[in-house]
Motif scaffolding. Sequence first.
Motif, short mmCIF file in Angstrom:
data_model
loop_
_atom_site.label_atom_id
_atom_site.label_comp_id
_atom_site.label_asym_id
_atom_site.label_seq_id
_atom_site.Cartn_x
_atom_site.Cartn_y
_atom_site.Cartn_z
N ALA A 104 0.67 6.87 13.31
CA ALA A 104 -0.50 7.21 12.31
C ALA A 104 -0.78 6.05 11.50
N ASP A 105 0.38 5.40 11.06
CA ASP A 105 0.07 4.35 10.04
C ASP A 105 -0.54 3.19 10.82
N ILE A 106 -0.13 2.83 12.04
CA ILE A 106 -0.87 2.01 13.27
C ILE A 106 -2.31 2.25 13.06
N LEU A 107 -2.62 3.38 13.47
CA LEU A 107 -4.03 3.84 13.54
C LEU A 107 -5.03 3.74 12.59
N ASP A 108 -4.35 4.04 11.14
CA ASP A 108 -4.95 3.95 10.08
C ASP A 108 -5.13 2.40 9.66
N SER A 109 -4.09 1.48 10.00
CA SER A 109 -4.54 -0.10 9.87
C SER A 109 -5.54 -0.40 10.53
N ILE A 110 -5.72 0.04 11.81
CA ILE A 110 -6.67 -0.47 12.74
C ILE A 110 -8.09 0.00 12.28
N THR A 111 -8.11 1.26 11.82
CA THR A 111 -9.32 1.73 11.15
C THR A 111 -9.84 1.08 10.12
N HIS A 112 -8.76 0.89 9.20
CA HIS A 112 -9.06 -0.03 7.96
C HIS A 112 -9.47 -1.39 8.10
N TRP A 113 -8.88 -2.00 9.21
CA TRP A 113 -9.19 -3.62 9.46
C TRP A 113 -10.86 -3.36 9.90
N ILE A 114 -11.34 -2.40 10.99
CA ILE A 114 -12.49 -2.14 11.47
C ILE A 114 -13.48 -2.16 10.36
N ALA A 115 -13.29 -1.20 9.43
CA ALA A 115 -14.12 -1.07 8.18
C ALA A 115 -14.21 -2.09 7.42
N THR A 116 -13.26 -2.84 7.31
CA THR A 116 -13.17 -4.28 6.28
C THR A 116 -14.18 -5.16 6.84
N ARG A 122 -16.77 -4.49 8.78
CA ARG A 122 -18.06 -3.90 8.55
C ARG A 122 -18.57 -4.21 7.26
N CYS A 123 -17.51 -4.18 5.96
CA CYS A 123 -18.05 -4.51 4.79
C CYS A 123 -18.21 -5.97 4.72
N ARG A 124 -17.62 -6.65 5.52
CA ARG A 124 -17.71 -8.27 5.23
C ARG A 124 -19.14 -8.66 5.80
N GLY A 125 -19.35 -7.95 6.86
CA GLY A 125 -20.89 -8.11 7.38
C GLY A 125 -21.96 -7.56 6.56
N LEU A 126 -21.84 -6.58 5.98
CA LEU A 126 -22.56 -5.84 4.77
C LEU A 126 -22.88 -6.68 3.82
N TYR A 127 -21.81 -7.18 3.24
CA TYR A 127 -21.75 -7.99 2.02
C TYR A 127 -22.67 -9.35 1.99
N ALA A 128 -22.17 -9.82 3.44
CA ALA A 128 -23.03 -11.11 3.54
C ALA A 128 -24.48 -10.72 3.50
N PRO A 145 0.57 -1.07 0.00
CA PRO A 145 0.16 0.00 0.13
C PRO A 145 0.85 1.30 -0.03
N HIS A 146 0.30 2.38 -0.12
CA HIS A 146 0.89 3.72 -0.09
C HIS A 146 0.07 4.85 0.07
N ARG A 147 -0.11 5.51 1.16
CA ARG A 147 -0.63 6.69 1.67
C ARG A 147 -1.30 7.41 0.75
N ASN A 148 -0.81 7.58 -0.47
CA ASN A 148 -1.35 8.61 -1.49
C ASN A 148 -1.90 7.84 -2.72
N LEU A 149 -2.45 6.48 -2.27
CA LEU A 149 -3.18 5.80 -3.28
C LEU A 149 -4.35 5.08 -2.54
N LEU A 150 -5.55 5.49 -2.96
CA LEU A 150 -6.75 4.86 -2.13
C LEU A 150 -6.43 3.30 -2.18
N LYS A 151 -7.06 2.72 -0.96
CA LYS A 151 -6.84 1.39 -0.72
C LYS A 151 -8.16 1.00 -0.60
N ALA A 152 -8.32 -0.35 -1.19
CA ALA A 152 -9.71 -0.98 -1.04
C ALA A 152 -10.27 -1.60 0.21
N LEU A 153 -11.28 -1.68 0.67
CA LEU A 153 -11.53 -2.34 1.88
C LEU A 153 -12.05 -3.96 1.75
#
Length: 324
Positions: free
Chosen positions: A282-294, A296-302, A92-100
């Motif tokens: 900041a990178d650690i917090l971003d990774s945690i936020t990304h994991w939580i959102a992912t 949520r996406c798994r539950g929503l997709y199901a 990943p790169h902080r200036n490229l959008l990353k998929a959940l």
Amino acid sequence: MPILFNYQKPIVVPNFIASPFPGLALTNILGKGAAALILSFPHHIVFKSPLKYRVQDDWSEKTVSQATTSQGQAEWCMENEKAVYAKLAIKPHRNLLKALLVVDEGIFLPRIDSTLEAYTMSWGLGYPEESTSTKHQWITQIAAGAAWLEALGFVHNDIRPGNVLIDRAKNARLADFGESGAPGQLHVAWLDQYGIGNCIWVLFHKRTGERDPGRLPHDWQDPKTLDLPPIGHGPTSLIERCFRIQFPSLQHLHQHVLTELDPQPSTSSLTAIRISLFTFVADILDSITHWIATQRCRGLYARLRQERGELGASRWMFAVWGVD
């Protein structure tokens, strides 16, 4: 802050546009392009899916053929995006959008508030213009994201203000990889350099009344052969060099931008350590936020896959957690 999307006023699409999920009514559309729909969900989640059509009985054979071609193009663009996001999941790169979450029907993404295009347009509507340092930061971030994508073996192929997202922290991220691919006949390597130059021009000249010093030729000739006039110094010299494709690679362009627009002042060892620690946290917090959102996406997709009756957008306020 100018906001690109408005959840309270979703876009209405014709009834021949098919929903990506049988149980979801298209009442939460944030955006529609030539190849994709962007659907809004709670918790700052969006879902991008290729356009699909319901063939109507009164359509002519030509209309059906055009719809089939358009749908094929949309699916091709979605496969391109998925290929890029697969790489970014590993590097990943902080200036490229990353998929959940990438699924068969499309891609779950974090919702970003605005775009570079929305910002520059808002300056003409009475919003205060950003500082020069913020503009320099955006240019540096755009170049950094493009250079990283190049290092992964991709050409973005569609760098423009509308595809540069600006988050609440006013950081820029490149997005929309539907035209991306390995350098070749369909993915022209110099096009990204030209696109970065256009973004810089929009930032510094769009509101001054100065004319665009160069436009992409319709016959796709190499822009190095164009007769472009010199346009000044500072950031505008970057525009000229980008339009003339004078950098051997985006890596060189990024390094030049760092030298010209983001010179690093000398700092003490203690300050350098503090900056590194801040970035690490900041990178650690971003990774945690990304994991939580992912998750949520798994539950929503199901839930989306299970639904059979059509749900409106309001029901999804609770559906993310699987609660009725």
